[in-house]
Design a protein around this motif. Sequence first.
Motif, short mmCIF file in Angstrom:
data_model
loop_
_atom_site.label_atom_id
_atom_site.label_comp_id
_atom_site.label_asym_id
_atom_site.label_seq_id
_atom_site.Cartn_x
_atom_site.Cartn_y
_atom_site.Cartn_z
N ALA A 136 5.56 -3.89 7.56
CA ALA A 136 4.19 -3.66 7.10
C ALA A 136 4.09 -4.18 5.68
CB ALA A 136 3.84 -2.18 7.15
N ASP A 137 3.06 -4.96 5.41
CA ASP A 137 2.90 -5.53 4.08
C ASP A 137 2.06 -4.65 3.18
OD1 ASP A 137 4.33 -7.76 4.32
OD2 ASP A 137 2.66 -9.15 4.58
N ASP A 138 1.26 -3.82 3.80
CA ASP A 138 0.22 -3.17 3.03
C ASP A 138 0.04 -1.72 3.52
OD1 ASP A 138 -2.66 -4.34 1.54
OD2 ASP A 138 -2.62 -2.37 2.45
N ALA A 181 -3.59 -0.74 4.65
CA ALA A 181 -3.99 -1.26 5.97
C ALA A 181 -3.29 -0.46 7.07
CB ALA A 181 -3.63 -2.74 6.07
N LEU A 206 -0.66 -0.19 -4.63
CA LEU A 206 -1.78 -1.10 -4.91
C LEU A 206 -1.33 -2.44 -5.50
CD1 LEU A 206 -4.88 -1.54 -4.97
CD2 LEU A 206 -4.82 -0.77 -7.34
N ASP A 261 1.12 -4.18 -5.21
CA ASP A 261 1.84 -5.09 -4.32
C ASP A 261 1.10 -5.26 -2.99
OD1 ASP A 261 3.98 -6.80 -3.87
OD2 ASP A 261 5.08 -5.29 -2.73
N SER A 262 -0.17 -4.86 -2.95
CA SER A 262 -0.89 -4.92 -1.68
C SER A 262 -1.55 -6.28 -1.52
CB SER A 262 -1.93 -3.80 -1.63
OG SER A 262 -2.92 -4.04 -2.61
N ILE A 263 -2.28 -6.46 -0.43
CA ILE A 263 -2.87 -7.76 -0.14
C ILE A 263 -3.95 -8.11 -1.17
CG2 ILE A 263 -4.16 -9.08 1.59
CD1 ILE A 263 -2.68 -7.41 3.73
N ILE A 264 -4.76 -7.12 -1.55
CA ILE A 264 -5.72 -7.31 -2.65
C ILE A 264 -5.25 -6.38 -3.77
CG2 ILE A 264 -8.17 -7.29 -3.30
CD1 ILE A 264 -7.97 -8.98 -0.88
#
Lengths: 331, 166
Positions: free
Chosen positions: A272-274, A277, A314, A316-319
């Motif tokens: 999981a990247d985020d 999400a 946050l 390191d998240s996608i946004i």
Amino acid sequence: MADKFKLALYWAASCGGCEIAVLDTEEKILDIDANFDIVFWPVAVDFKVKDVEALPDKSITVCLFNGGIRNSENEEMAKLLRKKSVVMVAFGSCAQEGCIPGLANLYSRESIFDYVYHQSPSVDNPDGVTPHPESRVNGYTMTLPVFYERLRPLHHVVDVDYTIPGCPPQSDQVGAVITTLIDILANGKELPPKGTVLGAGEKTCCEECLREREEKKISRFYRPHEIIADPDKCLLDQGVFCMGPATRSGCGGKCVNAGIPCRGCYGPPPNADDPGARIIAAISSVLDAETEEDVNRILDTLADPVGTIYRFGLADSIIPVSLDFNHKGDE
Amino acid sequence: MATEPRIIGFLCNWCSYTGADLAGVAKMKTSPNVRIIRTMCSGRIDPEFILKAFRKGADGVLVSGCHFGDCHYQEGNFKAMRRVAMLKRILARLGISPDRLKMVYISAAEGDLWAKTTFEFTETVRALGPFDRTRLNALYPAGNGENEKTPEKGTGEITANEVHHG
Ligand code: SF4
């Protein structure tokens, strides 16, 4: 006996809890001392930056780096220690993914300075002084580190070999990692593959949780102090917002066992990247909502949705940053 | 000249994609701004897909599933709707207009509705203007590669050899 291995520990933008987590390994500290020369550890040992600069490149065996990169000093130290170390470890949530200091990415540098140096009720600053990277006093130029526009996790700035998650990493896990590391180094064994997450599990906190899940539908959220939760049942089923489904295992479920929802400090689980999400995906199956309005009504009972789902991740998240600082009215 | 809005449409295989296909077969005009990605179910659309679409250059994201009660997998469209509603809140706080994300319900027979929806949403997004991702691009100068989480690379691989020299 050959020279001892060399160990460095450093803190950048962090709270100091990671340092305590190392000290909390109790008698393992003696193993560290027996096997490593500590060449740098500002919180405990009196070596200076120039001592590190004088070391040959790659002469530090392991560097445990905690804290995110918020200013130019953090960045310089990260790059210096990277250059001098063979193994660079992002130690703790700040170094891994930004953690609580990363939530400042929702605000501009100007508004942070304005609050900290002018607006905060505890501030006494009659001359309205704000720090500047460079100032001249009596003909001398004095410098301060430059405060960056946002906080970045360590791996955005230097190459990171391993990560030890947690806010802070649990001492038993830190102790186990140290024992393993000593065994690997002393016996010439193979290091784990680069990128490995050390001192944590490969599941989610939820999968290891002892509470009973019933797949209930919830129609509002409760903050932990607003409800006396059933001690044996899943907190999420009872409306307490739990990050367990979106968090890596490894902490031993201390919070959920004590009746406090998982806040997500071990970071996103494998693949999981985020974390935000991931929890949105998970929560979508438990909301008692047939329309977007229903969802909004339920979300109104959740204080600070972004701060809840990205409390640690946050930066390191996608946004990883607010794209428009004019947003008013924090939820 | 203003740039054209770029819109990603995530469509479920069973209703919405078939509906969009019908629009094509019937030679209806649809908005060329919408690029379709087919998923088996709207419930398969991970919130990560939507966030990544925005990060990688979408000005708007359209999620389309079956009407409630028609989902091939029972309630995937309910999950999608809840995810979209939650994401809108999050997007707003992250400084992205929630109107850039929209959930619609289009059946296999509603080619005309799909065609109409693509134009309507394109106009909504056009009115919002291009999504200003200057700050995002500054974070990820590497472009649109998959591995954007490490914008700047440090040193190379470490080898067991390097560790053991004492
Ligand atoms: S309390 Fe949290 S971690 Fe435990 S089962 Fe429920 S959601 Fe999962």
